[in-house]
Motif scaffolding. Structure first.
Motif, PDB file in Angstrom:
ATOM      1  N   LYS A 172      55.059  35.798  61.872  1.00  0.00           N
ATOM      2  CA  LYS A 172      53.022  35.736  61.672  1.00  0.00           C
ATOM      3  C   LYS A 172      52.527  35.552  63.726  1.00  0.00           C
ATOM      4  CE  LYS A 172      48.818  35.048  59.631  1.00  0.00           C
ATOM      5  NZ  LYS A 172      47.962  34.011  58.461  1.00  0.00           N
ATOM      6  N   ARG A 173      52.320  36.291  64.218  1.00  0.00           N
ATOM      7  CA  ARG A 173      52.654  36.142  65.751  1.00  0.00           C
ATOM      8  C   ARG A 173      51.027  35.789  66.492  1.00  0.00           C
ATOM      9  NH1 ARG A 173      56.459  40.271  64.648  1.00  0.00           N
ATOM     10  NH2 ARG A 173      58.418  39.600  65.132  1.00  0.00           N
ATOM     11  N   THR A 174      50.156  35.564  66.183  1.00  0.00           N
ATOM     12  CA  THR A 174      48.702  34.608  66.289  1.00  0.00           C
ATOM     13  C   THR A 174      48.331  33.962  67.634  1.00  0.00           C
ATOM     14  OG1 THR A 174      49.068  32.318  65.970  1.00  0.00           O
ATOM     15  CG2 THR A 174      48.494  34.196  63.712  1.00  0.00           C
ATOM     16  N   SER A 175      49.390  33.800  68.282  1.00  0.00           N
ATOM     17  CA  SER A 175      48.758  33.851  70.049  1.00  0.00           C
ATOM     18  C   SER A 175      49.404  34.291  70.894  1.00  0.00           C
ATOM     19  CB  SER A 175      49.908  32.286  70.567  1.00  0.00           C
ATOM     20  OG  SER A 175      49.348  30.926  69.578  1.00  0.00           O
ATOM     21  N   ILE A 176      48.494  34.086  72.305  1.00  0.00           N
ATOM     22  CA  ILE A 176      48.858  35.214  73.544  1.00  0.00           C
ATOM     23  C   ILE A 176      49.213  33.805  74.267  1.00  0.00           C
ATOM     24  CG2 ILE A 176      48.024  35.998  75.321  1.00  0.00           C
ATOM     25  CD1 ILE A 176      45.293  37.112  73.086  1.00  0.00           C
ATOM     26  N   GLN A 177      50.082  33.466  75.024  1.00  0.00           N
ATOM     27  CA  GLN A 177      51.065  32.936  76.144  1.00  0.00           C
ATOM     28  C   GLN A 177      50.917  33.939  77.481  1.00  0.00           C
ATOM     29  OE1 GLN A 177      55.294  32.706  75.427  1.00  0.00           O
ATOM     30  NE2 GLN A 177      55.452  31.570  77.732  1.00  0.00           N
ATOM     31  N   VAL A 178      50.215  32.303  77.975  1.00  0.00           N
ATOM     32  CA  VAL A 178      49.792  32.792  79.673  1.00  0.00           C
ATOM     33  C   VAL A 178      50.984  31.664  80.778  1.00  0.00           C
ATOM     34  CG1 VAL A 178      48.345  32.713  81.499  1.00  0.00           C
ATOM     35  CG2 VAL A 178      47.745  33.693  79.685  1.00  0.00           C
ATOM     36  N   GLY A 179      51.406  32.682  80.278  1.00  0.00           N
ATOM     37  CA  GLY A 179      52.650  31.489  82.167  1.00  0.00           C
ATOM     38  C   GLY A 179      53.305  31.198  81.182  1.00  0.00           C
ATOM     39  N   HIS A 180      54.268  29.841  82.024  1.00  0.00           N
ATOM     40  CA  HIS A 180      55.432  29.577  81.404  1.00  0.00           C
ATOM     41  C   HIS A 180      55.483  27.874  82.015  1.00  0.00           C
ATOM     42  CE1 HIS A 180      56.971  30.253  85.413  1.00  0.00           C
ATOM     43  NE2 HIS A 180      57.657  29.505  84.985  1.00  0.00           N
ATOM     44  N   SER A 181      54.125  27.761  83.229  1.00  0.00           N
ATOM     45  CA  SER A 181      54.567  26.735  83.749  1.00  0.00           C
ATOM     46  C   SER A 181      53.436  26.604  84.986  1.00  0.00           C
ATOM     47  CB  SER A 181      55.135  27.066  84.802  1.00  0.00           C
ATOM     48  OG  SER A 181      55.517  27.432  86.065  1.00  0.00           O
TER      49      SER A 181
ATOM     50  N   PRO B  37      51.369  26.696  79.124  1.00  0.00           N
ATOM     51  CA  PRO B  37      52.691  26.148  78.906  1.00  0.00           C
ATOM     52  C   PRO B  37      52.245  25.341  80.660  1.00  0.00           C
ATOM     53  CG  PRO B  37      54.115  27.333  78.048  1.00  0.00           C
ATOM     54  CD  PRO B  37      52.585  27.645  78.334  1.00  0.00           C
ATOM     55  N   LEU B  38      52.205  24.281  80.245  1.00  0.00           N
ATOM     56  CA  LEU B  38      51.292  24.099  82.175  1.00  0.00           C
ATOM     57  C   LEU B  38      52.706  21.873  82.181  1.00  0.00           C
ATOM     58  CD1 LEU B  38      48.340  24.348  81.871  1.00  0.00           C
ATOM     59  CD2 LEU B  38      49.151  25.052  83.758  1.00  0.00           C
ATOM     60  N   SER B  39      53.824  22.240  81.508  1.00  0.00           N
ATOM     61  CA  SER B  39      53.997  20.451  81.687  1.00  0.00           C
ATOM     62  C   SER B  39      54.679  20.302  82.828  1.00  0.00           C
ATOM     63  CB  SER B  39      55.425  20.024  80.573  1.00  0.00           C
ATOM     64  OG  SER B  39      56.190  21.457  80.113  1.00  0.00           O
ATOM     65  N   TYR B  40      55.520  21.436  82.611  1.00  0.00           N
ATOM     66  CA  TYR B  40      56.250  21.543  84.270  1.00  0.00           C
ATOM     67  C   TYR B  40      55.461  22.448  84.899  1.00  0.00           C
ATOM     68  CZ  TYR B  40      59.487  24.291  88.383  1.00  0.00           C
ATOM     69  OH  TYR B  40      59.959  24.123  89.455  1.00  0.00           O
ATOM     70  N   SER B  41      55.109  21.834  86.294  1.00  0.00           N
ATOM     71  CA  SER B  41      53.782  22.332  87.614  1.00  0.00           C
ATOM     72  C   SER B  41      54.020  22.332  88.601  1.00  0.00           C
ATOM     73  CB  SER B  41      52.153  21.233  86.740  1.00  0.00           C
ATOM     74  OG  SER B  41      51.651  22.150  88.251  1.00  0.00           O
ATOM     75  N   PRO B  42      55.004  23.046  89.427  1.00  0.00           N
ATOM     76  CA  PRO B  42      54.946  23.091  90.832  1.00  0.00           C
ATOM     77  C   PRO B  42      54.015  23.163  92.249  1.00  0.00           C
ATOM     78  CG  PRO B  42      56.347  25.088  89.176  1.00  0.00           C
ATOM     79  CD  PRO B  42      55.031  24.625  88.827  1.00  0.00           C
ATOM     80  N   SER B  43      53.117  24.051  91.185  1.00  0.00           N
ATOM     81  CA  SER B  43      52.039  23.842  92.262  1.00  0.00           C
ATOM     82  C   SER B  43      50.571  22.423  92.160  1.00  0.00           C
ATOM     83  CB  SER B  43      50.610  25.180  91.891  1.00  0.00           C
ATOM     84  OG  SER B  43      51.484  26.226  91.782  1.00  0.00           O
TER      85      SER B  43
ATOM     86  N   LEU C  92      49.793  23.062  76.993  1.00  0.00           N
ATOM     87  CA  LEU C  92      50.691  22.403  76.793  1.00  0.00           C
ATOM     88  C   LEU C  92      51.289  21.729  78.184  1.00  0.00           C
ATOM     89  CD1 LEU C  92      52.802  24.765  74.444  1.00  0.00           C
ATOM     90  CD2 LEU C  92      51.377  23.180  73.678  1.00  0.00           C
ATOM     91  N   THR C  93      50.815  20.378  77.903  1.00  0.00           N
ATOM     92  CA  THR C  93      50.915  19.007  78.899  1.00  0.00           C
ATOM     93  C   THR C  93      51.851  18.306  79.002  1.00  0.00           C
ATOM     94  OG1 THR C  93      49.077  17.959  78.329  1.00  0.00           O
ATOM     95  CG2 THR C  93      48.637  19.533  79.758  1.00  0.00           C
ATOM     96  N   ASP C  94      53.168  18.717  78.195  1.00  0.00           N
ATOM     97  CA  ASP C  94      54.405  17.256  77.676  1.00  0.00           C
ATOM     98  C   ASP C  94      54.984  18.227  77.273  1.00  0.00           C
ATOM     99  OD1 ASP C  94      52.042  15.077  77.967  1.00  0.00           O
ATOM    100  OD2 ASP C  94      51.809  15.468  76.100  1.00  0.00           O
ATOM    101  N   PHE C  95      56.457  17.424  77.851  1.00  0.00           N
ATOM    102  CA  PHE C  95      57.613  18.396  77.578  1.00  0.00           C
ATOM    103  C   PHE C  95      58.097  18.341  76.187  1.00  0.00           C
ATOM    104  CE2 PHE C  95      58.340  18.264  82.453  1.00  0.00           C
ATOM    105  CZ  PHE C  95      58.524  19.167  82.610  1.00  0.00           C
ATOM    106  N   MET C  96      58.379  18.965  75.860  1.00  0.00           N
ATOM    107  CA  MET C  96      58.886  19.269  73.557  1.00  0.00           C
ATOM    108  C   MET C  96      60.691  19.408  74.003  1.00  0.00           C
ATOM    109  SD  MET C  96      57.274  22.048  72.526  1.00  0.00           S
ATOM    110  CE  MET C  96      55.675  21.326  72.937  1.00  0.00           C
ATOM    111  N   PRO C  97      61.548  19.198  72.872  1.00  0.00           N
ATOM    112  CA  PRO C  97      63.002  19.874  72.869  1.00  0.00           C
ATOM    113  C   PRO C  97      62.795  20.725  72.972  1.00  0.00           C
ATOM    114  CG  PRO C  97      61.874  17.629  70.961  1.00  0.00           C
ATOM    115  CD  PRO C  97      60.799  18.013  71.749  1.00  0.00           C
ATOM    116  N   TYR C  98      64.150  21.344  73.669  1.00  0.00           N
ATOM    117  CA  TYR C  98      64.184  22.939  73.484  1.00  0.00           C
ATOM    118  C   TYR C  98      64.006  23.736  72.019  1.00  0.00           C
ATOM    119  CZ  TYR C  98      66.787  27.236  74.742  1.00  0.00           C
ATOM    120  OH  TYR C  98      66.401  28.869  74.909  1.00  0.00           O
ATOM    121  N   ASN C  99      64.334  22.915  71.076  1.00  0.00           N
ATOM    122  CA  ASN C  99      64.179  24.139  69.662  1.00  0.00           C
ATOM    123  C   ASN C  99      62.856  24.035  69.108  1.00  0.00           C
ATOM    124  OD1 ASN C  99      66.679  24.271  69.668  1.00  0.00           O
ATOM    125  ND2 ASN C  99      67.759  22.541  68.570  1.00  0.00           N
ATOM    126  N   ASP C 100      62.089  22.631  69.404  1.00  0.00           N
ATOM    127  CA  ASP C 100      61.068  22.865  69.582  1.00  0.00           C
ATOM    128  C   ASP C 100      59.790  23.807  70.023  1.00  0.00           C
ATOM    129  OD1 ASP C 100      61.060  20.504  67.415  1.00  0.00           O
ATOM    130  OD2 ASP C 100      60.517  18.473  68.852  1.00  0.00           O
TER     131      ASP C 100
END
Length: 365
Positions: free
Chosen positions: A190-199, A226-232, A255-263
């Motif tokens: 069940k896909r319900t979200s829109i992802q914008v970027g990765h960092s 996802p904003l846990s990794y922030s080069p800018s 998403l401001t905190d890193f999480m385990p890869y599987n999560d």
């Protein structure tokens, strides 16, 4: 992956001015090595057959250019080392990398960016005020090159100092889900979200994408960013979060905190649309996850990501022509998802990637 290849002995080095034990690498065999040791074993002698550098900035340029001629040098580029507009390197692959919103704010943030001038000064000092010449020598010392996309080797080949042959390597791991055994699994998520970027990378144009989405019918979709990794930097991340809440209210989920890869993988299963508004090769790991999960993935039509995935037969979309309410409200059919997965298995399956790596290494040896 390197350690799994029979008949090849490996050492993983983190080379710095002073030998410091590497941290957070999750590699038991990683060694902290100083410049003197590197010069002794890789410049004044040839204790190794091959040196693989991950990112052209991982060693000082004068060390790269002085590596013993008997040793073959392989460069696995990352992204920042071929696209970023930094003196003295200049981009090896010239793209616009357009900032599509708040251009004046972006200009002044660079003008008053202390970190930029600190890096510039350190480069000038380190390269003894002859940076371009030393950079060219380092570039010409590379014997073999692999980008994240094969087409990056083609684009860099236009530089007159670049004479490296192509090397085949992709980022993959034994736990990768891109296998023939998994190809029929979880088509009915069940896909319900829109992802914008990765960092939190400014060139992903978060605010511009938010504006586009705010004008479309996105039902009650969550906007996952996802904003846990922030080069800018932290300021850009905070500004993006403020914009997200302003445009979407409680539907915005940073998403401001890193999480385990599987999560993270499990969270991404909810994504029905993923948008990466950037011209350079970027966010490939996230793109692969989204494509495998059956999301519709959007890029600028002049981006390297769009070009690469289209060329290998993966169905992806353009922001300019495809980002409409109708596209956002319909999902990919199972036939297209299966065809996309088949191509990811062909090019990104761990065993296939490992086989190509073995061929490249044995060719050199």
């Amino acid at each position: 992956m390197f350690n799994s290849i029979p008949g090849i002995e490996n050492e993983c080095w983190v080379v710095k001015k002073k030998a410091v034990p590497p941290i957070n690498l999750n590699i038991e065999s990683a060694l902290g090595v100083d410049y003197i040791t590197f010069i002794d074993r890789c410049v004044n002698s040839n204790d190794y057959d091959i040196i693989v550098i991950h990112n052209l900035f991982s060693l000082p340029y004068n060390l790269i250019s002085s590596i013993n001629p008997a040793i073959k040098v392989v460069w696995l580029s990352w992204g920042m080392d071929i696209y970023d507009y930094r003196f003295p390197e200049y981009p090896l692959i010239k793209l616009k990398n357009t900032i599509k919103d708040e251009k004046i704010k972006f200009f002044f943030s660079n003008i008053f960016n202390y970190r930029y001038y600190k890096q510039l000064l350190s480069k000038l000092v380190r390269n003894k005020l002859r940076p371009r010449n030393i950079f060219n020598k380092a570039l010409s010392r590379i014997d073999f090159y692999s980008g994240v996309f094969p087409l990056e080797w083609e684009l860099i080949s236009h530089n007159k100092c670049f004479m490296a042959k192509q090397f085949h390597f992709n980022y993959s791991n034994p736990s990768s889900q891109f296998t023939q055994e998994n190809i029929y699994t979880n088509l009915d998520w069940k896909r319900t979200s829109i992802q914008v970027g990765h960092s939190g990378y400014r060139f992903l144009n978060h605010r511009h994408v938010f504006k586009l989405l705010s004008k479309l019918d996105i039902d009650n979709s969550k906007i996952l960013v996802p904003l846990s990794y922030s080069p800018s930097g932290e300021k850009y991340t905070k500004s993006t979060i403020q914009d997200g809440y302003r445009f979407f209210g409680d539907r915005f989920e940073p998403l401001t905190d890193f999480m385990p890869y599987n999560d993270y993988n499990n969270l991404m299963k909810s994504v029905k649309v993923a948008i990466f508004d950037i011209e350079r090769q970027c966010a490939v790991g996230n793109c692969l996850i989204a494509i495998w999960n059956g999301a519709k993935v959007f890029f600028p039509k002049n981006s390297l990501n769009f070009r690469y995935f289209s060329e290998i037969g993966v169905k992806v979309f353009t922001i300019e022509d495809g980002l409409t309410s109708a596209e956002l409200q319909t999902e990919l059919d199972s036939k297209t998802i299966m065809e996309n997965r088949q191509q990811l298995i062909k090019y990104w399956n761990y065993d296939n990637v490992r086989t190509q790596l073995i061929k490249s290494l044995y060719t050199i040896i």
